[in-house]
Design a protein around this motif. Sequence first.
Motif, PDB file in Angstrom:
ATOM      1  N   ARG A  71      -7.866   8.621  -1.397  1.00  9.36           N
ATOM      2  CA  ARG A  71      -6.480   8.246  -1.162  1.00  9.36           C
ATOM      3  C   ARG A  71      -5.863   7.479  -2.321  1.00  9.36           C
ATOM      4  O   ARG A  71      -4.658   7.557  -2.544  1.00  9.36           O
ATOM      5  CB  ARG A  71      -6.392   7.334   0.066  1.00  9.36           C
ATOM      6  N   THR A 129       6.026   4.788   4.428  1.00  9.50           N
ATOM      7  CA  THR A 129       6.708   6.009   4.857  1.00  9.50           C
ATOM      8  C   THR A 129       8.106   6.114   4.261  1.00  9.50           C
ATOM      9  O   THR A 129       8.836   7.062   4.539  1.00  9.50           O
ATOM     10  CB  THR A 129       6.848   6.038   6.390  1.00  9.50           C
ATOM     11  N   ASP A 165       0.859  -1.181   0.000  1.00  6.69           N
ATOM     12  CA  ASP A 165       0.000   0.000   0.000  1.00  6.69           C
ATOM     13  C   ASP A 165       0.899   1.236   0.000  1.00  6.69           C
ATOM     14  O   ASP A 165       1.462   1.616   1.031  1.00  6.69           O
ATOM     15  CB  ASP A 165      -0.890  -0.033   1.251  1.00  6.69           C
ATOM     16  N   ARG A 222     -10.126  -1.102   0.644  1.00  6.49           N
ATOM     17  CA  ARG A 222      -9.444   0.155   1.000  1.00  6.49           C
ATOM     18  C   ARG A 222      -9.729   1.233  -0.042  1.00  6.49           C
ATOM     19  O   ARG A 222      -9.944   2.408   0.299  1.00  6.49           O
ATOM     20  CB  ARG A 222      -7.935  -0.064   1.086  1.00  6.49           C
ATOM     21  N   SER A 240       4.570   0.435   9.337  1.00 10.06           N
ATOM     22  CA  SER A 240       3.386   1.268   9.071  1.00 10.06           C
ATOM     23  C   SER A 240       2.238   0.468   8.473  1.00 10.06           C
ATOM     24  O   SER A 240       1.220   1.035   8.102  1.00 10.06           O
ATOM     25  CB  SER A 240       3.763   2.416   8.129  1.00 10.06           C
ATOM     26  N   ALA A 245       2.257  -1.016   5.631  1.00 10.14           N
ATOM     27  CA  ALA A 245       2.184  -0.847   4.178  1.00 10.14           C
ATOM     28  C   ALA A 245       2.304  -2.185   3.465  1.00 10.14           C
ATOM     29  O   ALA A 245       1.895  -2.317   2.317  1.00 10.14           O
ATOM     30  CB  ALA A 245       3.292   0.087   3.696  1.00 10.14           C
ATOM     31  N   ARG A 258       0.323   4.016   2.604  1.00  8.85           N
ATOM     32  CA  ARG A 258       0.764   3.802   3.986  1.00  8.85           C
ATOM     33  C   ARG A 258       2.287   3.789   4.128  1.00  8.85           C
ATOM     34  O   ARG A 258       2.798   3.874   5.241  1.00  8.85           O
ATOM     35  CB  ARG A 258       0.218   2.472   4.501  1.00  8.85           C
TER      36      ARG A 258
END
Lengths: 275, 382
Positions: A185, A14, A9, A178, A160, A162, A12
Motif C-alpha cells: 500500500r 477519500t 495517511d 502501517r 476515514s 486518514a 486512507r
Amino acid sequence: MAKVAILFDAFRCTGCRGCQVACKQWNDLPAEVTHNTGSYQNPPRVSADTWLVMQFREVENGDDGVAWAFGRHACMHCLHPACVSACPVGALYKTDEGPVLYRDDRCIGCRYCMLACPFEIPTFQWGDGLFEGAEIKKCTFCIDRLSAGMEPACVHTCPSGALMYGERDELIAVAEARIREHPERYLDHVYGKDEAGGTSLLYISPVPFEELGMPELGSAPIQEDTEDIMTKATPAVLVGMLIGLGGIYWVVRRRQEMMVKKGGSGRSGDRGASS
Amino acid sequence: MIGRIALRRPPISPAWVVLGGLIVLAFVVAMIRYANGLGAVSNLNDNTAWGLWITFDLLCGVALASGAFITASIVYLFGGEKYRPLLRPAILTGFLGYLMVIVALLVDLGHPERIWYLIIFWNPHSVMFEVGWCVMLYTFVLALEFSPLVFERFGMEAPRRLIHTLIIPLAIAGATLSTLHQSSLGSLYVILPDQLHEVWHTPLLPLMFWLTAVAVGPAMVILESIISSRVFRRGLELDLLGGLARVIPFVLAAYIAVKIGDLAGSGELGLLTEWDLESGLFWLEIMGFVLLPMVLFSLPAVRQSRAWLLFSALLVVSGVILSRFAVGLIAIDKPEFAASYVPHPLEFAVTIGVVSAGIVAFGLVARYLPLFTEYAGSPAEE
C-alpha cells in the motif's frame, strides 16, 4: 512536554474535504470567491481565509489508467521552522509542544516568512488596509482546541481515519508499522520524519510525495546556511571590518605624516593636522 | 569656504512639473494602498510575496547607493584626498538612495507604522533583522555625513566642527555597516535552497552582492557626476572619474572568479549549458555586464572619454540590476498552482514616483546647499 503531531495517511484519505471545511468552521474563516480551474481542488492553494486545502492530483496508475491522489496542503509545523528563523521581530514562534504560532500585534508585515517557507504556507491579507490591519495567516494546529484537551478540528472530523493526532514519536511508530504491515500500500518513507529537520505533520502515501504536491527536501533545516551566516560570518565580518579599516586608516595617515616630515609634496591634505 | 559654484536656472521648468506630477501620482497610489490593502494597487499575491518594490526599490536601490560608502572610504580612510570633489554629491546620492528605500518600504510593509518594532523586538537569527538594523544605522550615518552642507549653509560653526572631528569614525562605521547589509541582502535569498534556481542560489550570495555593490559604487559616482555636470552646467572632474574607474575591473574580476568558482566547486558548471532562462541570464550578466565593462574600464582611452565612461558605467549599473532581478524575482521557482507575477502598473507608479522624489531632492540640494565644490584640477579646500 511531549511533542504533538498529526499523521496523514494518503492511502486512507477519500478526498471528502471534511477536514478543509471543519478547519474553516472552527476558525470562523469566511468563504472565498473561486473559479473553476478544471479540478476538484478548490481553492487552488491556502490563503488567509483557507488554512487547509486538499490537493486533487491524477496519477498514472499502470494498466488501470489514472487514479486520484489526495495531498494535504497546510502548515507542517516544522521542528526547525524557517519562518520563525526568518521573522525579524519574532512574531512567529515555535511552542515547546510543537505548534508554530503567530503574534499578530508584533508583525511588521515584511512577508519574509512567506518567502522562507519551503511549503508555501504563510499567507497575507492582501485586501486589508491600515485600519483593518493586514496579518499573516496560517494553520494554528488548533492551539485553542489543544489547550482545552481536544484534538485539532481536521483530525476530529476525518471520517476515514486518514488523520490521526498524538505524540510525534508514537505516530512515527504507527506510520512505520502501517508501512511494514502493508508494503503493497505504501512507499517505504515517512515524509516529515526528517524533511527539513523534521516536521510535526507526518505523511505516508501510496504514490511519490511530489505527486501529493510536497517538495523534495533534504534533512537539514532550511535556515541552516542563513543561521550560520548570521551567527558566525556576520560577527566576524563586523569585527574584521572595524579593525581592518581602522588599521588601513592608521597606516595611510602614518605614511602621509612621514612624507610631510621628509618635506614631501604635502598634497595629501590637512585632515590629519586638524583632527 | 571658497568658490562654490552659483547655479542659476529658471525656477520652474517643464521637467520639474513632470517630476512633481509623478510624485503626486505615487502619493495617491500609496494612500489607496493604505486604505484598501496591498492587493488594491499591486499584483503581489500569496505565491509572490515580494515583487517589484523589494527587487528594485530595496535590492537595486541599496546597491546603487553604495557610491557613498566607497567614496567616503577612499577619501577619508584610504588616503584618496584628491577625490574629495566627488564626495559630497556621492554622499547625497547615497543618502537620498537610502531615504528612497525607506519610503518604498513604508509602502510595501504590511504594517509600516510598526517599522520601529525592529528596535524593540529582536530575532538575531533573521537576516531581515540585520538588514533592518544596518539600513537604519547607516541612514543615520549618512545623515550625519551630509549634515555639514546644512551647517555650512546656515553658518552653524559648532555642529560643523563636531561632525568634522567625528568624520573618521563615521567613515569606518559607514563602510562596516554597508558591507554588512549590502551582503546580507544576498543572504536573504540563501534561505531559498529549494526554490531559487541552482545557477543563482549559493551560500556565497552575500559575497556576490557585496562585490557587485562595491563595483557599482564608483560606476554610480561616474554616472551621477556626468549627468549632474550636464544638468547643472558645471565642470566635470574627468581625471578623477578616470582614476575612480581603475578600481572597477579588479572588483569585477573578483566577482567573476567567485561566481565561476562557486559553480565549479559545487559541480554545477554543467547547468550553464542547459540554455534555459536562468543560465541565459547568467551568461548575459557575465558577458555583457561584467566582462565587457571590465575590459572597457581597463582601457585608458575609455577612462579619458566622457561618453565611454558613461556607457561603461551604465553597463555595470545594468548588470547589478539584472542580477538583483534574477535572484529576487526571476529565478525563484513557484509552486505549480501559482499564477505568474507581472508588476501592476500602479506598482511601477510608486517606484517611478519615489525615484522622481529623489531626483527633485537632489536638484533642490544642488540649488540651495553647497553641494559642488569648485574644481580646477587640484583638491579643493575643505
